[in-house]
Motif scaffolding. Structure first.
Motif, PDB file in Angstrom:
ATOM      1  N   ALA A   1      -2.694  69.679 -31.679  1.00 13.87           N
ATOM      2  CA  ALA A   1      -3.933  68.957 -31.369  1.00 13.87           C
ATOM      3  C   ALA A   1      -4.590  68.488 -32.669  1.00 13.87           C
ATOM      4  CB  ALA A   1      -4.891  69.838 -30.568  1.00 13.87           C
ATOM      5  N   ALA A   2      -4.671  69.399 -33.652  1.00 17.04           N
ATOM      6  CA  ALA A   2      -5.336  69.068 -34.919  1.00 17.04           C
ATOM      7  C   ALA A   2      -4.627  67.921 -35.626  1.00 17.04           C
ATOM      8  CB  ALA A   2      -5.389  70.297 -35.822  1.00 17.04           C
ATOM      9  N   GLU A   3      -3.330  67.886 -35.485  1.00 22.68           N
ATOM     10  CA  GLU A   3      -2.561  66.810 -36.089  1.00 22.68           C
ATOM     11  C   GLU A   3      -3.076  65.452 -35.594  1.00 22.68           C
ATOM     12  OE1 GLU A   3       1.991  67.299 -37.146  1.00 22.68           O
ATOM     13  OE2 GLU A   3       1.676  66.889 -35.039  1.00 22.68           O
ATOM     14  N   PHE A   4      -3.326  65.387 -34.299  1.00 26.21           N
ATOM     15  CA  PHE A   4      -3.814  64.146 -33.720  1.00 26.21           C
ATOM     16  C   PHE A   4      -5.305  63.943 -33.994  1.00 26.21           C
ATOM     17  CE2 PHE A   4      -5.656  61.894 -30.012  1.00 26.21           C
ATOM     18  CZ  PHE A   4      -5.079  60.666 -30.239  1.00 26.21           C
TER      19      PHE A   4
ATOM     20  N   GLN B   1      -3.138  58.057 -19.012  1.00 20.91           N
ATOM     21  CA  GLN B   1      -3.956  57.438 -20.043  1.00 20.91           C
ATOM     22  C   GLN B   1      -3.454  56.059 -20.442  1.00 20.91           C
ATOM     23  OE1 GLN B   1      -3.175  58.553 -24.282  1.00 20.91           O
ATOM     24  NE2 GLN B   1      -2.652  56.524 -23.599  1.00 20.91           N
ATOM     25  N   ALA B   2      -2.133  55.904 -20.488  1.00 19.19           N
ATOM     26  CA  ALA B   2      -1.569  54.646 -20.969  1.00 19.19           C
ATOM     27  C   ALA B   2      -1.654  53.569 -19.890  1.00 19.19           C
ATOM     28  CB  ALA B   2      -0.128  54.855 -21.390  1.00 19.19           C
ATOM     29  N   PRO B   3      -1.650  52.302 -20.327  1.00 20.15           N
ATOM     30  CA  PRO B   3      -1.577  51.230 -19.342  1.00 20.15           C
ATOM     31  C   PRO B   3      -0.218  51.254 -18.640  1.00 20.15           C
ATOM     32  CG  PRO B   3      -1.768  50.364 -21.585  1.00 20.15           C
ATOM     33  CD  PRO B   3      -1.732  51.841 -21.696  1.00 20.15           C
ATOM     34  N   LEU B   4      -0.203  50.794 -17.416  1.00 19.36           N
ATOM     35  CA  LEU B   4       0.993  50.870 -16.582  1.00 19.36           C
ATOM     36  C   LEU B   4       2.223  50.243 -17.230  1.00 19.36           C
ATOM     37  CD1 LEU B   4       1.787  51.912 -13.815  1.00 19.36           C
ATOM     38  CD2 LEU B   4       1.355  49.638 -12.882  1.00 19.36           C
ATOM     39  N   ARG B   5       2.045  49.060 -17.844  1.00 21.77           N
ATOM     40  CA  ARG B   5       3.199  48.350 -18.382  1.00 21.77           C
ATOM     41  C   ARG B   5       3.912  49.171 -19.446  1.00 21.77           C
ATOM     42  NH1 ARG B   5       0.595  46.978 -22.985  1.00 21.77           N
ATOM     43  NH2 ARG B   5      -1.595  46.647 -22.499  1.00 21.77           N
TER      44      ARG B   5
ATOM     45  N   PRO C   1      -9.510  62.364 -18.497  1.00 24.48           N
ATOM     46  CA  PRO C   1     -10.648  63.260 -18.294  1.00 24.48           C
ATOM     47  C   PRO C   1     -11.485  63.313 -19.557  1.00 24.48           C
ATOM     48  CG  PRO C   1      -8.672  64.550 -18.710  1.00 24.48           C
ATOM     49  CD  PRO C   1      -8.256  63.108 -18.719  1.00 24.48           C
ATOM     50  N   ILE C   2     -12.809  63.294 -19.420  1.00 24.84           N
ATOM     51  CA  ILE C   2     -13.642  63.457 -20.621  1.00 24.84           C
ATOM     52  C   ILE C   2     -14.412  64.770 -20.603  1.00 24.84           C
ATOM     53  CG2 ILE C   2     -13.850  60.992 -21.137  1.00 24.84           C
ATOM     54  CD1 ILE C   2     -16.646  61.117 -19.866  1.00 24.84           C
ATOM     55  N   ALA C   3     -14.471  65.423 -19.462  1.00 26.43           N
ATOM     56  CA  ALA C   3     -15.137  66.732 -19.417  1.00 26.43           C
ATOM     57  C   ALA C   3     -14.733  67.465 -18.150  1.00 26.43           C
ATOM     58  CB  ALA C   3     -16.654  66.565 -19.443  1.00 26.43           C
ATOM     59  N   VAL C   4     -14.742  68.781 -18.270  1.00 27.00           N
ATOM     60  CA  VAL C   4     -14.524  69.619 -17.100  1.00 27.00           C
ATOM     61  C   VAL C   4     -15.838  70.320 -16.823  1.00 27.00           C
ATOM     62  CG1 VAL C   4     -13.395  71.711 -16.295  1.00 27.00           C
ATOM     63  CG2 VAL C   4     -12.070  69.941 -17.437  1.00 27.00           C
TER      64      VAL C   4
ATOM     65  N   GLN D   1      -9.126  57.006 -28.658  1.00 24.31           N
ATOM     66  CA  GLN D   1     -10.346  57.570 -28.057  1.00 24.31           C
ATOM     67  C   GLN D   1     -10.170  59.016 -27.621  1.00 24.31           C
ATOM     68  OE1 GLN D   1     -12.911  55.233 -25.445  1.00 24.31           O
ATOM     69  NE2 GLN D   1     -11.311  53.677 -25.496  1.00 24.31           N
ATOM     70  N   LEU D   2      -8.915  59.393 -27.320  1.00 26.50           N
ATOM     71  CA  LEU D   2      -8.662  60.771 -26.894  1.00 26.50           C
ATOM     72  C   LEU D   2      -8.971  61.771 -28.001  1.00 26.50           C
ATOM     73  CD1 LEU D   2      -5.284  60.352 -24.987  1.00 26.50           C
ATOM     74  CD2 LEU D   2      -7.537  60.788 -24.004  1.00 26.50           C
TER      75      LEU D   2
END
Ligand SMILES: Cc1cc2nc3c(=O)[nH]c(=O)nc-3n(C[C@H](O)[C@H](O)[C@H](O)COP(=O)(O)OP(=O)(O)OC[C@H]3O[C@@H](n4cnc5c(N)ncnc54)[C@H](O)[C@@H]3O)c2cc1C
Lengths: 375, 440
Positions: free
Chosen positions: B385-388, B170-174, B211-214, B335-336
């Motif tokens: 998860a709820a924390e985030f 998810q994170a940018p490479l740098r 991933p946004i959906a399975v 966005q996650l």
């Protein structure tokens, strides 16, 4: 800034929520104030056993009245309240306790409550996981269980639907002479203030004869059918209600989820909510004596809660003699889930000057104001 | 049954191994307890990622005169100086003079549509199942999320013959390369080598992608990925995901150690706010293998009374400028938190959907009224998860920690601690059960 109401209810535990609903449904302009979460006090900790108890005629009158009110309401309760009319089995381990079964059965009959007496074999058939042999049991089929926080949530939502207004999270800092002062500096004015603060009651009204009585519970993972009725030992009356010593009693409940809720303990003079290993251990030992296989179930949580205990084991319902505007609805000890509906009904009947269905006198707070507060 | 130790170490990851080995070398009677059958913790256990440091420490562990309590899960502290552990259905009380908590971290999961379908797993979880014998050769796997484990898992699965079709970080490479390098204790170059290694076996490596959906009926058939507002589907047999690490704070919280900003507060010698309780590794801050090893050694020496040596090591830590890695909040793209739909299940134990939680003001209310977090995982998955998702600061278990901190048999929870460890020599008070005698 100040708002005017017919009634302000302080506390949205199951008792406060029931009072707010009763007020709103009788056309009173009602506000309810809750400092923490809805049903987040003792109501969150309770077992949710809707049970008729016969420690005293007054206790029996209120629990029986309330139980029938729950029965009437049961069709309308949403799923999450998990109302299950599973009945209670009062378990007798010996002949002496069997006599108690017969006594209870006769007494319940005079009140019009149907019961059945189970002998040793019938009990073993009804609850195969109980130890064998036990002497027998009294079945009270009209008792039930429910999930108290959602029951409080339902009663509150109904009150709001009928026009009541919720102030939350707001703590009432003082409530007297028709004024409730909130922690945001605002004030609610009301003809009547109903004080339903549970075990915290004495914080708002110092001098109330209420002590905190701590209880422990343990819940297991899901084992549908492990027990089928709420199981309570008949030593309960002897042990759990002894007013002085710490005690544990066998009290096990089937949840609709298949979980098994294991109780219970009673302790005075402990303020902290921490789980006490020794109490837990005595409580579980006791449950294992009755249900030898319960030890092999997986326990997933344990918690504690505080009951609001009065010296005579009866709640405080009705006007507080020292302040015309103040009504009490607290002191329900280990029966407040059951008696919330009856409490609300007789409180509001009394407040409106109407005839109560059962006599309110045994619960009137004035019984203590006379003997203690003015002593 | 009970066992007595001068120093008890909980957690056999890098920090715990270093602590136990150091304390044992100082001549103390040491116990090292871990709920996993094998030592090494999340990072080293897989065997995928055993750099020289890992092999060295595991060898020292094997040579050290200490009691290994492998497979024992600690779930309670029935009294001061005692932890209670369970393995299968055995229950044991572990008594200590000094305690070192090195409980590590676990993966964070985030809910998105379809994430509860079979064959969607935690990255570490799939890795463990493959080690346990799950046939993976020829299976198509997407590895997604963020954090140091992703590449390690992808590399391992690829070596076992899986067709790793995509690795989505998810994170940018740098941001992720230095972080991953720090957490795994590997130089960045080597790490990139691994990334290329995975790539050489046919995987595509995406950053800024998640991933946004399975999709699938009975089980996972494909996963929809998103990158730069572009969506596309990738067919696969397994999706392994994890969104960074969260520290395991249950035991420190149960013992009353002060926790601030989501981590255990420890001083230079790894002492917590509770007397005789030390903490090392990820629970004090996600800082990676090298820092965990150093903290473990400091804690082991300090607990053994080798204060001067411990202080010397602690100074080295300062000199070398170790810092705890970025906090999760700055690692996870906001966005996650918006992927779940109303019907997406957040609490798998109790089947609680996202919409039911949204109505509530805080974790406790949500829990009481929806049962979220009330199942056997005790909110370890949905609470973090709820924390985030909702910014509920108290969502983590530490706000309401009570025994059992892991599910345990009713009989284990109820076993009496009376006869076992008498840390203060006083007989335990115990509940008066006088009235029982009338009945029993
Ligand atoms: C372990 C245990 C088991 C039990 N089992 C059963 C059972 O099986 N059956 C049964 O019938 N009963 C049972 N009970 C008893 C039952 O839980 C209580 O009697 C009942 O919940 C009391 O409800 P309440 O509304 O009076 O109190 P609470 O639920 O405590 O509600 C009081 C509310 O008032 C709020 N409040 C207090 N002060 C203020 C203020 N100043 N401003 C604003 N808000 C305030 C509090 O935040 C709280 O939400 C059990 C209790 C325990 C502890």
């Amino acid at each position: 800034m100040s708002d005017r109401w017919d009634v302000v209810v302080v506390g949205a535990g199951i008792v406060g929520a029931a009072c707010a609903l009763e007020c709103a449904s009788r056309g009173l302009r009602t506000a309810i104030v809750e400092g923490r979460g809805i049903g987040g006090g003792a109501t969150a900790a309770g077992m949710g056993h809707i049970v008729v108890m016969d420690d005293s005629p007054a206790q029996m009158a209120l629990t029986h009245y309330s139980q029938t009110l729950w029965q009437e309401l049961s069709d309308r309760l949403p799923r999450d309240v998990e109302y299950e009319p599973c009945g209670t089995l009062w378990v007798a381990s010996d002949e002496e306790e069997m006599q108690e079964v017969h006594r209870k059965s006769a007494l319940y009959a005079t009140a019009g409550i149907a019961t059945a007496i189970l002998d040793s074999q019938m009990l073993a058939d009804a609850e195969p996981h109980l130890r064998k042999p036990l002497a027998g049991a009294l079945l009270v089929p009209s008792d039930a269980v429910l999930y108290p926080p959602c029951a409080a949530g339902y009663l509150l939502r109904e009150a709001l639907r009928l026009g009541a207004r919720l102030y939350a999270p707001r703590t009432v800092l003082s409530a007297q002479a028709g004024k409730a002062r909130l922690d945001d500096g605002s004030e609610l004015q009301a003809a009547r203030i109903v004080h339903a603060c549970g075990a915290d009651a004495a914080e708002l009204l110092p001098g109330l004869p209420i002590r905190k009585r701590k209880g422990h519970l343990v819940i297991t993972d899901r084992y549908p059918g492990f027990v089928r009725h709420q199981l309570v030992e008949l030593g309960y009356l002897k042990s759990a209600h002894s007013l002085t010593a710490d005690s544990v009693a066998f009290n096990v409940q089937p949840r609709r989820t298949g979980q098994v809720l294991i109780g219970s303990s009673r302790q005075y003079n402990t303020e902290g909510p921490a789980v006490d290993a020794q109490i837990l251990s005595s409580m579980i030992e006791r449950a294992q004596w009755y249900l030898p296989e319960i030890g092999a179930l997986s326990a997933i949580r344990a918690w504690t809660g505080f009951r609001a205990a009065t010296p005579d084991k009866l709640p405080l319902i009705g006007p507080w003699p020292e302040d015309d505007s103040l009504f009490l609805a607290t002191g329900h000890e280990g029966l407040g889930i059951t008696t919330s509906l009856g409490t609300a009904r007789i409180l509001v009947d009394h407040l409106l000057g109407e005839q109560t269905k059962i006599p309110i006198e045994p619960y009137l707070p004035s019984r203590f104001a006379r003997s203690e507060a003015h002593a | 049954m009970s066992e007595h130790f001068d120093i008890l170490v909980v957690g056999a990851g890098p920090a715990g191994i270093a602590a136990a080995v150091s304390a044992a070398a100082a001549g103390k009677r040491v116990g090292l307890a871990d709920d996993n059958p094998a030592p090494g913790g999340q990072i080293w256990r897989s065997g995928t990622f055993q750099p020289a440091a890992a092999r060295r420490w595991l060898a020292r562990l094997n040579a050290a005169p200490l009691v290994r309590l492998q497979g024992w899960r600690i779930f309670d502290s029935p009294q001061r100086g005692t932890l209670r552990a369970e393995r299968n259905s055995d229950c044991r009380d572990l008594c200590y003079e000094q305690l070192i908590l090195a409980t590590g971290a676990r993966e964070r999961f985030l809910p998105f549509p379809g994430w509860t379908l079979p064959n969607v797993m935690g990255a570490g979880g799939l890795d463990a199942m493959v080690r346990g014998g799950l046939p993976i050769a020829g299976k198509r796997v997407v590895v997604a999320g963020t954090g140091p484990l992703l590449l390690a898992v992808a590399a391992h699965l690829a070596r076992r013959g899986a067709k790793v079709v995509a690795v989505c970080e998810q994170a940018p490479l740098r941001r992720i390369v230095p972080l991953t390098a720090a957490l795994l204790g590997e130089p960045a170059k080597l790490l990139q080598g691994i990334a290329y290694g995975v790539a050489a076996r046919g995987a595509r490596f995406f950053t800024g992608c998640w991933p946004i959906a399975v999709n699938g009926r009975e089980k996972l058939e494909s996963v929809t990925l998103q990158r730069n507002r572009k969506h596309w589907d990738v067919g696969c047999d397994y999706l392994a995901c994890g969104f960074h690490l969260v520290p395991n704070l249950e035991l420190p919280a149960l013992l009353g150690c002060r926790i601030e900003n989501g981590f255990v507060v420890a001083d230079d010698l790894q002492r917590t706010s509770v007397a005789d309780v030390f903490c090392a590794g990820e629970p004090t801050g996600i800082g990676g293998v090298e820092l965990a090893l150093l903290e473990g050694q400091v804690a082991g020496l300090a607990a053994a009374g080798r204060t001067a040596e411990a202080e010397k090591l602690a100074r080295r830590r300062k000199r070398q400028g170790f810092v705890h890695a970025l906090r999760t909040a700055s690692v996870l793209d906001p966005q996650l938190g918006k992927l779940a739909s109303d019907t997406t299940i957040v609490c798998r134990c109790e089947d609680v959907p996202f919409a039911a939680l949204r109505e509530h003001a805080n974790w406790r209310d949500a829990k009481l009224h929806t049962r979220c977090g009330m199942g056997p995982c005790q909110g370890r998955i949905c609470g973090t998860a709820a924390e985030f998702l909702f910014g509920w600061s108290a969502a983590s278990v530490q706000s309401s920690i009570r025994p059992p901190v892991f599910p345990a048999l009713v009989s284990s929870l109820g076993a009496s601690a009376k006869e076992t460890c008498q840390s203060d020599g006083l007989p335990s008070a115990g509940a008066s059960t006088g009235s029982q005698k009338e009945i029993l």
